[in-house]
Enzyme design. Structure first.
Site, PDB file in Angstrom:
ATOM      1  N   VAL A  95       0.514   8.310 -14.080  1.00 51.07           N
ATOM      2  CA  VAL A  95      -0.830   8.579 -13.531  1.00 51.07           C
ATOM      3  C   VAL A  95      -0.937   7.819 -12.211  1.00 51.07           C
ATOM      4  O   VAL A  95      -0.832   6.586 -12.184  1.00 51.07           O
ATOM      5  CB  VAL A  95      -1.942   8.122 -14.504  1.00 51.07           C
ATOM      6  CG1 VAL A  95      -3.313   8.400 -13.886  1.00 51.07           C
ATOM      7  CG2 VAL A  95      -1.814   8.820 -15.854  1.00 51.07           C
ATOM      8  N   HIS A  99      -3.068   1.101 -12.179  1.00 53.29           N
ATOM      9  CA  HIS A  99      -3.618   0.541 -13.412  1.00 53.29           C
ATOM     10  C   HIS A  99      -2.666  -0.512 -13.951  1.00 53.29           C
ATOM     11  O   HIS A  99      -1.465  -0.474 -13.696  1.00 53.29           O
ATOM     12  CB  HIS A  99      -3.857   1.629 -14.465  1.00 53.29           C
ATOM     13  CG  HIS A  99      -2.649   2.485 -14.718  1.00 53.29           C
ATOM     14  ND1 HIS A  99      -2.279   3.502 -13.862  1.00 53.29           N
ATOM     15  CD2 HIS A  99      -1.711   2.457 -15.686  1.00 53.29           C
ATOM     16  CE1 HIS A  99      -1.181   4.078 -14.311  1.00 53.29           C
ATOM     17  NE2 HIS A  99      -0.799   3.460 -15.414  1.00 53.29           N
TER      18      HIS A  99
HETATM   19  P1  AMP Z   1       1.792   4.906 -16.459  1.00 56.37           P
HETATM   20  O1  AMP Z   1       2.959   5.563 -17.134  1.00 56.37           O
HETATM   21  O2  AMP Z   1       2.030   3.465 -16.107  1.00 56.37           O
HETATM   22  O3  AMP Z   1       1.278   5.732 -15.298  1.00 56.37           O
HETATM   23  O4  AMP Z   1       0.663   4.835 -17.553  1.00 56.37           O
HETATM   24  C1  AMP Z   1      -0.244   5.857 -17.784  1.00 56.37           C
HETATM   25  C2  AMP Z   1      -0.826   5.584 -19.137  1.00 56.37           C
HETATM   26  O5  AMP Z   1      -2.040   6.278 -19.225  1.00 56.37           O
HETATM   27  C3  AMP Z   1       0.053   6.045 -20.304  1.00 56.37           C
HETATM   28  O6  AMP Z   1       0.337   4.925 -21.141  1.00 56.37           O
HETATM   29  C4  AMP Z   1      -0.815   7.083 -21.013  1.00 56.37           C
HETATM   30  O7  AMP Z   1      -0.681   7.039 -22.406  1.00 56.37           O
HETATM   31  C5  AMP Z   1      -2.221   6.684 -20.551  1.00 56.37           C
HETATM   32  N1  AMP Z   1      -3.202   7.758 -20.520  1.00 56.37           N
HETATM   33  C6  AMP Z   1      -3.074   8.990 -19.975  1.00 56.37           C
HETATM   34  N2  AMP Z   1      -4.235   9.673 -20.106  1.00 56.37           N
HETATM   35  C7  AMP Z   1      -5.100   8.855 -20.735  1.00 56.37           C
HETATM   36  C8  AMP Z   1      -6.446   8.983 -21.162  1.00 56.37           C
HETATM   37  N3  AMP Z   1      -7.146  10.108 -20.973  1.00 56.37           N
HETATM   38  N4  AMP Z   1      -7.036   7.931 -21.776  1.00 56.37           N
HETATM   39  C9  AMP Z   1      -6.345   6.784 -21.992  1.00 56.37           C
HETATM   40  N5  AMP Z   1      -5.071   6.605 -21.603  1.00 56.37           N
HETATM   41  C10 AMP Z   1      -4.452   7.623 -20.998  1.00 56.37           C
END
Ligand code: AMP
Length: 118
Positions: A95, A99
């Protein structure tokens, strides 16, 4: 930059429980937890990747770390947690809205690499 799911969540367009929020960031539970405690600290400002942050973001970045410590404490894992930022596709980022992951509740000492967590 392109809007992301986290942009929609920070703006309140997708109903999501905020474990913590202030004018600069929100904290939510990860939808696919990789540990018993797995939460995300998301700045309201949509910085795509850590490397895209600017000198003017210095205070914000420091704030996110302070919030991480405070939230970890509130969740009862202040003594044993791992903080992760994935940067770029090759770094495991999916994403593209900066974060921080707080991961806790399993033996982090056994995972020497972040990739061991997945
Ligand atoms: P990254 O791989 O570091 O970009 O982490 C993205 C994280 O966002 C992953 O651990 C996903 O499981 C989490 N994620 C994606 N969509 C959502 C959502 N709608 N609510 C909560 N977590 C999410």
């Amino acid at each position: 930059m392109a809007d992301t799911i986290f942009g929609k969540i920070t703006r309140g367009e997708i109903p999501t429980e905020f474990l913590y929020q202030d004018e600069h960031c929100i904290v939510i539970r990860d939808i696919q937890p990789q540990a018993p405690t797995h939460v995300l600290i998301i700045p309201r400002k949509p910085i795509p990747r850590l490397v895209d942050s600017l000198p003017e973001d210095q205070t914000l970045l420091g704030h996110l770390l302070l919030v991480a410590g405070k939230v970890a404490d509130q969740l009862g894992v202040g003594d044993a947690f791992r903080l992760v930022i994935n940067n770029g596709e090759g770094g495991g980022q999916t994403v593209f809205h900066l974060h921080l992951h707080i991961l806790a509740g399993r033996d982090m000492a056994e995972c020497q690499l972040v990739s061991d967590l997945n």
